[in-house]
Design an enzyme around this catalytic site. Structure first.
Site, PDB file in Angstrom:
ATOM      1  N   CYS A   2       1.546   1.624   3.553  1.00  9.33           N
ATOM      2  CA  CYS A   2       0.519   1.749   2.517  1.00  9.33           C
ATOM      3  C   CYS A   2      -0.587   0.782   2.875  1.00  9.33           C
ATOM      4  O   CYS A   2      -0.401  -0.431   2.844  1.00  9.33           O
ATOM      5  CB  CYS A   2       1.108   1.414   1.146  1.00  9.33           C
ATOM      6  N   GLU A 105      -3.463   8.049   3.005  1.00 10.92           N
ATOM      7  CA  GLU A 105      -2.817   8.042   4.309  1.00 10.92           C
ATOM      8  C   GLU A 105      -3.635   8.933   5.231  1.00 10.92           C
ATOM      9  O   GLU A 105      -4.459   9.727   4.770  1.00 10.92           O
ATOM     10  CB  GLU A 105      -1.364   8.508   4.192  1.00 10.92           C
TER      11      GLU A 105
END
Length: 223
Positions: A2, A105
């Site tokens: 993350c 992402e």
């Protein structure tokens, strides 16, 4: 992993959601492009009281002589967190929760261009990301944190092989240490159906980009 996140939840909503006492230095919301080293919202617990405060996203082990004294530790691998010198005390004693509306992402196309995706919970509720924290510095201590990650579930692996550990409400007390210290079973990926995602504009590739348009879907994109 993350490496970039979004938070649109108002402070009062976070206070009510987590049953926490708010600090007076909370970062502004909404923020559609939260980056490493930014101050992030963090829920922690001490002496039976939950607090919503701010910490630097980028864990600083106590032996760092300066903020740039080693690698930038924005994530901690759940599989090895209890063994790594940087995190092993924190995962026993200083667990916390980082609230988020979603995270970004990236994949790549055949030409090597970075293609951003915005990932959220499928039920529309906020994410509660498992994290650990560490105070750093002596004269003017800074609280710092890292998001705990795990191997991606089958669905998410189409985008990336890692993902943050996302806690369900019934697990918050255990992760925060209010219901004991055995939190290792929580450091797993959520079910495949728990998350949803869509392609977003490459504008978010810049850490200076801002605004709600960053999470708007690109209609032609799909996985």
């Amino acid at each position: 992993m993350c490496g970039r996140m979004v938070l649109t939840l108002p402070h009062e909503a976070m206070v009510n959601l987590f049953g926490a006492t708010p600090g007076n230095d909370l970062p502004e919301v909404p923020d559609y492009n939260i980056c490493p080293t930014d101050r992030v919202h963090v829920v922690s617990a001490q002496d039976g009281v939950r607090r919503l405060g701010a910490m630097r996203w980028g864990f600083l082990p106590h032996w760092y002589k300066a903020m740039n004294g080693g690698p930038l530790l924005i994530n901690a691998r759940g599989e090895t967190i209890a063994e790594k010198p940087a995190f092993r005390a924190a995962v026993r004693l200083r667990r916390c929760i980082v609230p988020a509306s979603g995270f970004y992402e990236w994949t790549k196309d055949e030409a090597g261009n970075r293609l951003p995706w915005y990932i959220t919970r499928a039920d529309g509720s906020p994410m509660a990301m498992a994290a650990v924290w560490q105070g750093w510095g002596e004269d003017d201590p800074v609280n710092t944190c890292a998001v705990v990650t795990t191997g991606a579930n089958a669905a998410m692996s189409a985008i990336h092989h890692r993902m943050p550990v996302i806690l369900e409400p019934e697990d918050w007390a255990l992760w925060l240490g209010e219901a004991g210290h055995g939190a290792a079973p929580l450091m797993t990926a959520p079910p495949d159906e728990a998350l949803t995602w869509h392609r977003v504009d490459p504008a978010v590739n810049s850490n200076r980009a801002e605004g709600p348009e960053l999470i708007e879907p690109l209609e032609e994109a799909g996985i």
